[in-house]
Design a protein around this motif. Structure first.
Motif, PDB file in Angstrom:
ATOM      1  N   VAL A  35       9.410  -8.461   5.341  1.00 51.21           N
ATOM      2  CA  VAL A  35       8.652  -7.334   5.319  1.00 51.21           C
ATOM      3  C   VAL A  35       9.094  -6.143   4.434  1.00 51.21           C
ATOM      4  N   VAL A  36      10.253  -6.061   4.636  1.00 52.29           N
ATOM      5  CA  VAL A  36      10.988  -4.877   3.832  1.00 52.29           C
ATOM      6  C   VAL A  36      10.913  -5.250   2.423  1.00 52.29           C
ATOM      7  N   ASP A  37      11.162  -6.479   1.909  1.00 56.16           N
ATOM      8  CA  ASP A  37      11.431  -6.826   0.631  1.00 56.16           C
ATOM      9  C   ASP A  37       9.853  -6.592   0.310  1.00 56.16           C
TER      10      ASP A  37
ATOM     11  N   ILE B 265       9.642   4.782  -2.773  1.00 52.71           N
ATOM     12  CA  ILE B 265      10.462   4.563  -1.525  1.00 52.71           C
ATOM     13  C   ILE B 265      11.323   3.281  -1.367  1.00 52.71           C
ATOM     14  N   LYS B 266      12.352   3.443  -1.136  1.00 50.02           N
ATOM     15  CA  LYS B 266      13.189   2.042  -0.851  1.00 50.02           C
ATOM     16  C   LYS B 266      13.841   2.081   0.668  1.00 50.02           C
ATOM     17  N   VAL B 267      13.465   0.963   1.032  1.00 45.15           N
ATOM     18  CA  VAL B 267      13.685   0.861   2.551  1.00 45.15           C
ATOM     19  C   VAL B 267      15.201   0.032   2.532  1.00 45.15           C
ATOM     20  N   ILE B 268      16.096   0.353   3.391  1.00 44.66           N
ATOM     21  CA  ILE B 268      17.438  -0.362   3.711  1.00 44.66           C
ATOM     22  C   ILE B 268      17.390  -0.891   4.959  1.00 44.66           C
ATOM     23  N   PHE B 269      17.454  -2.202   5.253  1.00 43.13           N
ATOM     24  CA  PHE B 269      16.928  -2.904   6.439  1.00 43.13           C
ATOM     25  C   PHE B 269      18.384  -3.318   7.115  1.00 43.13           C
ATOM     26  N   GLN B 270      18.332  -2.885   8.249  1.00 41.61           N
ATOM     27  CA  GLN B 270      19.370  -3.810   9.036  1.00 41.61           C
ATOM     28  C   GLN B 270      19.008  -4.226  10.405  1.00 41.61           C
ATOM     29  N   GLN B 271      19.107  -5.686  10.533  1.00 40.70           N
ATOM     30  CA  GLN B 271      18.936  -6.341  11.628  1.00 40.70           C
ATOM     31  C   GLN B 271      19.512  -6.095  12.773  1.00 40.70           C
TER      32      GLN B 271
ATOM     33  N   ARG C 278      15.564  12.521   7.712  1.00 36.11           N
ATOM     34  CA  ARG C 278      15.312  13.679   6.517  1.00 36.11           C
ATOM     35  C   ARG C 278      14.251  13.384   5.788  1.00 36.11           C
ATOM     36  N   HIS C 279      13.465  12.126   6.023  1.00 30.85           N
ATOM     37  CA  HIS C 279      12.598  11.843   5.214  1.00 30.85           C
ATOM     38  C   HIS C 279      11.283  10.944   5.908  1.00 30.85           C
ATOM     39  N   ALA C 280      10.718  11.915   6.810  1.00 30.47           N
ATOM     40  CA  ALA C 280       9.839  11.594   7.940  1.00 30.47           C
ATOM     41  C   ALA C 280       8.513  11.172   7.114  1.00 30.47           C
ATOM     42  N   GLU C 281       8.224  11.833   6.139  1.00 29.83           N
ATOM     43  CA  GLU C 281       6.803  11.484   5.364  1.00 29.83           C
ATOM     44  C   GLU C 281       7.036   9.994   4.565  1.00 29.83           C
ATOM     45  N   ALA C 282       8.141   9.636   4.249  1.00 32.00           N
ATOM     46  CA  ALA C 282       8.205   8.467   3.668  1.00 32.00           C
ATOM     47  C   ALA C 282       8.443   7.445   4.710  1.00 32.00           C
ATOM     48  N   ALA C 283       9.165   7.833   5.810  1.00 32.37           N
ATOM     49  CA  ALA C 283       9.234   6.810   6.939  1.00 32.37           C
ATOM     50  C   ALA C 283       7.741   6.705   7.516  1.00 32.37           C
ATOM     51  N   MET C 284       6.759   7.482   7.551  1.00 32.15           N
ATOM     52  CA  MET C 284       5.566   7.227   8.014  1.00 32.15           C
ATOM     53  C   MET C 284       4.671   6.403   7.297  1.00 32.15           C
ATOM     54  N   GLU C 285       4.922   6.532   5.758  1.00 31.53           N
ATOM     55  CA  GLU C 285       4.347   5.741   4.807  1.00 31.53           C
ATOM     56  C   GLU C 285       4.585   4.295   4.915  1.00 31.53           C
ATOM     57  N   PHE C 286       5.983   4.033   5.221  1.00 31.25           N
ATOM     58  CA  PHE C 286       6.333   2.694   5.388  1.00 31.25           C
ATOM     59  C   PHE C 286       5.691   2.045   6.664  1.00 31.25           C
TER      60      PHE C 286
ATOM     61  N   ARG D 297       5.785 -11.155   6.987  1.00 27.81           N
ATOM     62  CA  ARG D 297       6.512 -11.483   8.434  1.00 27.81           C
ATOM     63  C   ARG D 297       6.414 -13.039   8.541  1.00 27.81           C
ATOM     64  N   LEU D 298       5.205 -13.493   8.336  1.00 33.58           N
ATOM     65  CA  LEU D 298       5.092 -14.767   8.904  1.00 33.58           C
ATOM     66  C   LEU D 298       5.700 -15.903   8.112  1.00 33.58           C
ATOM     67  N   THR D 299       6.473 -15.380   6.938  1.00 37.83           N
ATOM     68  CA  THR D 299       7.131 -16.292   6.178  1.00 37.83           C
ATOM     69  C   THR D 299       8.431 -16.665   6.880  1.00 37.83           C
TER      70      THR D 299
END
Length: 440
Positions: free
Chosen positions: A53-55, A64-70, A317-325, A339-341
């Motif tokens: 999903v992040v990719d 916006i660039k999302v950095i993901f941690q499982q 510190r980036h709530a608007e970007a977070a909400m967009e994501f 996600r289903l992949t």
């Protein structure tokens, strides 16, 4: 001792005001794009398929660039990790929180009030019954990802073999349970799970129970109200008459009961359809799904079992970007496709726009061609309004399950609920919350 330790904001800020006090919060500062490139936000989740999903989101735009941690599941350490990060002031911008844990994270100040960040488009994209589980005193603290009505998974082949009819009511289910025991002494209709506090909560929810509510700033606790006593007495009779297995729903014993066809019915959220397919591919064609039995078929209602939300942390510190994501995650078909992949899922989306995506990707052959998504959609509309999870559900769950575990030594379901209530009160008081208690 509360699972999350001491709250990360002061009691004074939490208790300012009346009913809004337990959910005081402020939106984080708006996102700003640096001259060096896109805004970077962090995302922690235990949900399967989050990395794809992040990719997909990162490929879809360049702002916006999302950095993901499982991270581990909540009870396996994920919530403790999130709480510790919040106390240290470095919680991720976006995190996944289950519905039953959301009030606690709101009280602790980890999940912020996002009411002012949500667009009208987003509000209209999510079904109302999901919003109501993430909203307290008109303040919303997370965006629902899925909504999981409790349904009945049953072995259609064994129902046919023993001449059983799908029960429409709980009285009919009790009759079915007796027939199963009499016709197949080595089998039982269902399990009363000794680790199933959340299942019992869903049964109480359906019956009209209200374990927690908030009125004029006071948390009222009543885990043995009349509807809860009703379901406790009902399941206790099934236990006493040896009509159900009594054991945990996690572990080898339960897996063997399902795998060896010793169990005919499971009550759980919509999500378990996909989990069943992954865990037991050889049982393809043997299972079907039906609505939950009702106390009053003329007024059909259900509770939920499971379900997750996406929250923005107080450290973002980036709530608007977070909400967009977040909005992209819960409303865009490409998000669910990504996600289903990672494998089969039957999590029922809170956004109707994503239901066709889930339905089209699901292999109906496992359930004999049944359109389970249509069933989930019908059942989701029956979710009863008004249920509120408590501020420390992990602690409540633990005490209730401890009581269930004592049933083999003569303990009862209603005693476990009473212990759950008495064990919950110290945690609420330790939080500085105003409380009242109704015991029966």
């Amino acid at each position: 001792m509360p699972l999350l330790g001491q709250p990360v904001v002061s009691r004074r800020s939490l208790l300012a005001g009346a009913i809004a006090a337990p959910f005081a919060g402020a939106c984080a500062p708006a996102a700003t794009q640096s001259s060096g490139g896109p805004v970077q936000i962090t995302f922690w989740s235990a949900l399967r398929g989050s990395q794809p999903v992040v990719d997909a989101f990162n490929r879809s735009q360049n702002k916006i660039k999302v950095i993901f941690q499982q991270i581990p599941g909540g009870d396996q350490g994920g919530y403790a990790k999130l709480s510790n990060a919040a106390r240290a002031g470095n919680a991720p911008d976006v995190c996944t929180i289950e519905y039953m844990q959301l009030p606690g994270f709101a009280i602790d100040g980890v999940a912020t009030d996002i009411t002012g960040l949500m667009s009208d488009r987003l509000r209209n994209q999510i079904v109302p019954q999901a919003w109501r589980l993430a909203t307290f005193d008109s303040k919303t603290f997370a965006v629902p990802f899925d909504i999981e009505p409790m349904v009945m998974h049953y072995r259609k082949d064994l129902f046919d073999q023993y001449g059983l009819t799908v029960p429409r009511t709980w009285d009919e289910f009790a009759g079915l349970a007796r027939k199963v025991r009499d016709k197949a002494p080595d089998k039982r209709a269902a399990v009363f799970a000794t680790d199933g506090a959340y299942n019992v909560a869903a049964f109480a929810w359906q019956a009209g129970g209200q374990w927690f509510d908030i009125s004029k700033g006071v948390w009222n606790v009543s885990m043995t109200d009349a509807p809860s006593r009703r379901i406790a007495e009902y399941w206790q009779k099934l236990v006493d008459d040896d009509l159900v297995w009594v054991n945990p729903s996690a572990g080898k014993q339960y897996d063997a009961q399902i795998g060896n066809s010793l169990l005919l019915v499971r009550f759980s959220g919509a999500w378990e359809a996909g989990a069943q397919m992954r865990a037991r591919p050889k049982q393809k064609g043997q299972w079907a799904i039906a609505p939950l039995p009702q106390w009053d078929p003329a007024d059909a209602v259900v509770g939920t079992q499971g379900g997750s939300t996406f929250a923005i942390s107080k450290d973002s510190r980036h709530a608007e970007a977070a909400m967009e994501f977040i909005e992209w995650q819960v409303t865009q078909p490409d998000s669910l496709r990504a996600r289903l992949t990672s494998g089969t899922s039957s999590a029922f989306p809170s956004s109707p726009a994503l239901i066709p995506v889930g339905s089209e990707s699901f292999d109906r052959a496992y359930y004999g061609g049944q359109d389970i998504y249509r069933l989930f959609d019908e059942e989701a509309k029956k979710i009863r309004d008004g249920w509120i999870w408590g501020p420390r559900m992990s602690a409540t769950q633990r005490v209730v399950n401890d009581g269930f575990a004592r049933m083999s030594a003569g303990g009862t379901i209603i005693e476990a609920l009473r212990h759950g209530q008495s064990g919950t009160m110290p945690d609420l008081k330790a939080l500085g919350l105003s409380t009242s208690e109704h015991s029966s």
